[in-house]
Design an enzyme around this catalytic site. Structure first.
Site, short mmCIF file in Angstrom:
data_model
loop_
_atom_site.label_atom_id
_atom_site.label_comp_id
_atom_site.label_asym_id
_atom_site.label_seq_id
_atom_site.Cartn_x
_atom_site.Cartn_y
_atom_site.Cartn_z
CE LYS A 132 119.73 9.29 -12.08
NZ LYS A 132 118.94 8.10 -12.36
NE ARG A 172 113.34 -3.93 -16.08
CZ ARG A 172 113.40 -2.86 -15.28
NH1 ARG A 172 113.87 -1.72 -15.77
NH2 ARG A 172 112.99 -2.92 -14.03
CD GLU A 184 111.00 7.13 -11.46
OE1 GLU A 184 111.47 8.00 -12.20
OE2 GLU A 184 111.50 6.83 -10.36
NE ARG A 222 118.74 5.69 -5.75
CZ ARG A 222 118.45 5.83 -7.04
NH1 ARG A 222 119.31 6.43 -7.84
NH2 ARG A 222 117.32 5.37 -7.52
CG HIS A 245 113.26 7.11 -6.01
ND1 HIS A 245 112.88 6.93 -7.32
CD2 HIS A 245 112.63 6.16 -5.31
CE1 HIS A 245 112.04 5.91 -7.41
NE2 HIS A 245 111.87 5.42 -6.19
#
Length: 449
Positions: free
Chosen positions: A425, A36, A328, A136, A355
């Site tokens: 990741k 972000r 998550e 996705r 996901h």
């Protein structure tokens, strides 16, 4: 959701704990916060520095995407912190160019945050990614961008945005029941649209609401004017972002509380204690809810001046919880649930089917290889205690699943994990961090009795 066919290398032998884990673990910067911040810095005029930012596959893909869109993004060492400083020279949409291509990999934030910015450039930008990314949810975002005035070829990945240097903006409705990122992607670019953007969510339950709170907070910190109206009887939630310049600014990225989950779970699974330094006192990260969930499973959690300390209690018990806002954490909580002494019911996580892989089906199938008794329900998982044995597990290119299997391996001998490198990741060097946790450093309480 299908996954690409892969030929795995030799599997990683998940270490079994020889005793209670007692360690201090410093986790890297927040992926959600880093990406972000990169987006907002790219859209601002001036130079921003992001201190302690995460340097992982997802954030490197974001940096690469922004460079493709004409933004200057460099990294510098971050003395005394985990990660790196990103230096971003903003000023999006001032050049002519194209065609260009953005590789989204399997990063949802890249695929959903950068298209709305690409519409402000003067390039034809093609978006594509890993095979999993093509499945996705993206269509609601592309439909919304068209309604706002963007010109797009394609309804799913790969697609091309024909940037015209400006987007009219206005009001739009989005079904974001598949991912709150679909709304965040619109809001983050909205200050650059002629009329700003007003977004209403219509459809099923909106998952991961705290991530939208994070988006709103970060926009305001960058100088945007944002109104957020929660849902009320007969009315959907609405977000309004006014047009206007964003200011370049320096900011520190918080530790990734989602990435802290497997390390805190290690304390609970082994009867030990783990401290995560620099746990923020106030944060919009959904991972802030994790300690309370661990307490429901029998652990003790306390935020101290040194950080968040979690230690095991007298037992590990099942959990009945709605995880819609903290999905998550669901995989790691599932790992603890299969080790618990009573049944668990994890609800509100139907969106996990969309996901990196179908996480619900994958958890049931892969942990089922260990003998775990897991049923996929309409909106989550039901887990019952069962004897467990070792097996070879495939994370299906999903970083959270790979970390989940590492947690189970602490208590179950003979667990091996294919493609442990997929943890890069979000958590670079995860195997090394896991080994270091098992080796210490010991907590001060080890010496105080």
């Amino acid at each position: 959701m299908t996954t690409a066919t892969r030929v795995p290398a030799d599997p990683w032998p998940a270490p079994r704990a020889s005793g209670p884990v007692r360690a201090v673990v410093r986790v890297p910067g927040s992926k959600s916060g880093t990406n972000r911040a990169l987006i907002l810095a790219a859209a601002a005029d001036g130079v921003s520095r992001l201190r302690g930012a995460l340097r992982s596959r997802d954030t490197l893909l974001m940096a690469g995407a922004l460079r493709t869109l004409g933004v200057g993004v460099d990294t510098e060492p971050s003395p005394g912190a985990t990660g790196a400083d990103w230096v971003v020279r903003g000023g999006l949409g001032h050049g002519d160019g194209g065609p260009v291509a953005v590789d989204c990999g399997n990063a949802g934030t890249v695929a959903r945050f950068t298209p709305a910015l690409a519409a402000l450039t003067r390039a034809d930008t093609r978006f594509d990614g890993d095979p999993q990314m093509r499945e996705r949810p993206l269509t609601p975002l592309l439909d919304a961008l068209r309604q706002l005035g963007a010109v797009i070829d394609g309804d799913a990945m790969p697609f091309t945005i024909h940037g015209k240097g400006r987007v009219p903006g206005g009001s739009v409705t989005v079904d974001a029941s598949g991912s709150s990122q679909l709304i965040s992607g619109l809001l983050l670019a909205a200050p650059g649209y002629d009329r700003g953007v007003e977004v209403s969510h219509v459809g099923g339950r909106l998952p991961s609401g705290p991530y939208l709170d994070m988006t709103v907070t970060d926009l305001r910190a960058a100088g945007a004017t944002v109104e957020a109206t929660p849902a009320s009887t007969g009315r959907p939630p609405v977000w309004r972002v006014a047009p206007g310049p964003l200011r370049a600014h320096d900011r520190a990225i918080e530790p990734d509380l989602n990435s802290a989950a497997p390390f805190l779970a290690a304390a609970v699974a082994t009867g030990g204690e783990v401290l995560i330094p620099d746990w923020p006192e106030v944060t919009t990260q959904p991972g802030r809810m994790l300690p309370a969930l661990l307490e429901q499973m029998g652990a003790h959690a306390e935020r101290t001046p040194a950080g968040m300390r979690v230690r095991a209690g007298d037992g590990l018990h099942g959990l009945d919880a709605d995880l819609g806002d903290v999905g998550e954490a669901a995989p790691v909580l599932t790992a603890l649930a299969v080790l618990a002494d009573s049944p668990s019911r994890l609800r509100g996580i139907a969106h996990l089917r969309l996901h990196e892989t179908d996480r619900l089906a994958a958890l049931a199938d892969q942990l089922g290889r260990l003998g775990a008794d897991i049923t996929v329900t309409e909106d989550g998982l039901a887990i019952r205690p069962a004897p467990l044995r070792g097996a070879r597990l495939d994370p299906l290119a999903d970083h959270r699943l790979a970390m989940t299997y590492a947690v189970v391996g602490l208590a179950v001998p003979g667990v091996t994990v294919d493609d442990i490198a997929t943890t890069g990741k979000t958590v670079p060097e995860f195997p090394a961090m896991w080994a270091a946790m098992l080796a210490g450093p010991h907590l001060a309480s080890d010496n105080t009795g």
